[in-house]
Design a protein around this motif. Structure first.
Motif, mmCIF file in Angstrom:
data_model
loop_
_atom_site.group_PDB
_atom_site.id
_atom_site.type_symbol
_atom_site.label_atom_id
_atom_site.label_comp_id
_atom_site.label_asym_id
_atom_site.label_seq_id
_atom_site.Cartn_x
_atom_site.Cartn_y
_atom_site.Cartn_z
ATOM 1 N N UNK A 76 0.593 -1.138 -0.265
ATOM 2 C CA UNK A 76 0.280 0.161 0.687
ATOM 3 C C UNK A 76 0.863 0.668 0.025
ATOM 4 N N UNK A 77 1.431 1.554 1.123
ATOM 5 C CA UNK A 77 2.918 2.376 0.702
ATOM 6 C C UNK A 77 3.211 2.487 -0.209
ATOM 7 N N UNK A 78 4.104 1.385 -0.984
ATOM 8 C CA UNK A 78 4.779 1.494 -2.797
ATOM 9 C C UNK A 78 3.871 1.780 -3.266
ATOM 10 N N UNK A 112 11.422 0.309 2.111
ATOM 11 C CA UNK A 112 11.284 2.909 2.859
ATOM 12 C C UNK A 112 10.921 2.881 2.186
ATOM 13 N N UNK A 113 9.743 3.078 1.562
ATOM 14 C CA UNK A 113 8.408 3.756 1.189
ATOM 15 C C UNK A 113 7.560 3.682 2.484
ATOM 16 N N UNK A 114 7.077 2.088 3.195
ATOM 17 C CA UNK A 114 7.487 3.039 4.189
ATOM 18 C C UNK A 114 6.990 4.316 4.866
ATOM 19 N N UNK A 115 8.394 4.751 5.238
ATOM 20 C CA UNK A 115 9.339 5.133 6.007
ATOM 21 C C UNK A 115 8.859 6.686 5.046
ATOM 22 N N UNK A 116 8.415 6.881 4.303
ATOM 23 C CA UNK A 116 8.667 7.631 3.239
ATOM 24 C C UNK A 116 7.345 8.568 3.351
ATOM 25 N N UNK A 117 6.341 7.606 3.496
ATOM 26 C CA UNK A 117 4.568 7.935 3.526
ATOM 27 C C UNK A 117 4.083 8.116 5.231
#
Length: 182
Positions: A76-78, A112-117
């Motif tokens: 989902x984050x990605x 990493x997309x989870x952190x960025x989101x």
């Protein structure tokens, strides 16, 4: 209500419209949340049978891979970041991105997309309420295709340009507000 019913019968992803209306009511028009919830609740009830029928019609038995529960927030984050990048920079568009759940979960950028989101959400959360509403509308518009619930097209890709049509509403609002606030 008639137009909403017609919308969900023609395109299932429009079931999120009550959530979008709630965000607009709450953070843009400053309607009390109880009043907005009462107004949008019947629409949410109308969308439940459509969601149930659509999910039931997906040929899940033909899916070779079903994303594990722990991987769905990563997918989902990605997906959100992918669509956000395409909304801001619509270049290198393709009919098929071949971003299967296995592909996303096998690369570090998926995690990493989870952190960025999370950082983006924190940034928008502290901003003017209308920008928070726009970010939420963008994310909520993608809710049916985020991969939190597996669906058949994920066999080919977790993303498709056609899933960005409804979220572009928030991009249009952002552009309008940016141009008119000068």
């Amino acid at each position: 209500s008639v137009f909403f019913a017609l919308a969900i019968l023609s395109k299932t992803s429009t079931v999120v419209i009550p959530l979008i209306v709630f965000c607009l009511d709450r953070w843009i028009l400053k309607v009390p949340w109880q009043k907005s919830a009462r107004a949008t609740f019947p629409w949410l009830l109308c969308s439940l049978p459509v969601l149930w029928l659509t999910n039931g019609s997906q040929p899940m038995s033909k899916m070779q891979y079903v994303t594990p529960i722990w991987g769905r927030p990563i997918i989902a984050a990605d997906t959100i970041l992918f669509y956000l990048s395409k909304a801001i920079f619509p270049v290198f568009l393709a009919p098929d991105y071949a971003r299967t759940p296995q592909h996303v979960l096998s690369h570090p950028w998926g995690y990493v997309s989870v952190l960025v989101l999370t950082l983006l959400f924190a940034l928008f959360h502290r901003r003017d309420p209308k920008w928070k509403a726009l970010f939420l509308i963008f994310v909520l518009s993608l809710l049916p295709v985020l991969g939190l619930v597996s669906f058949f097209f994920q066999f080919f890709s977790t993303v498709a340009d056609r899933y960005l049509y409804l979220p572009l509403f928030s991009a249009a609002l952002a552009l309008t507000w940016s141009l008119t606030s000068q």
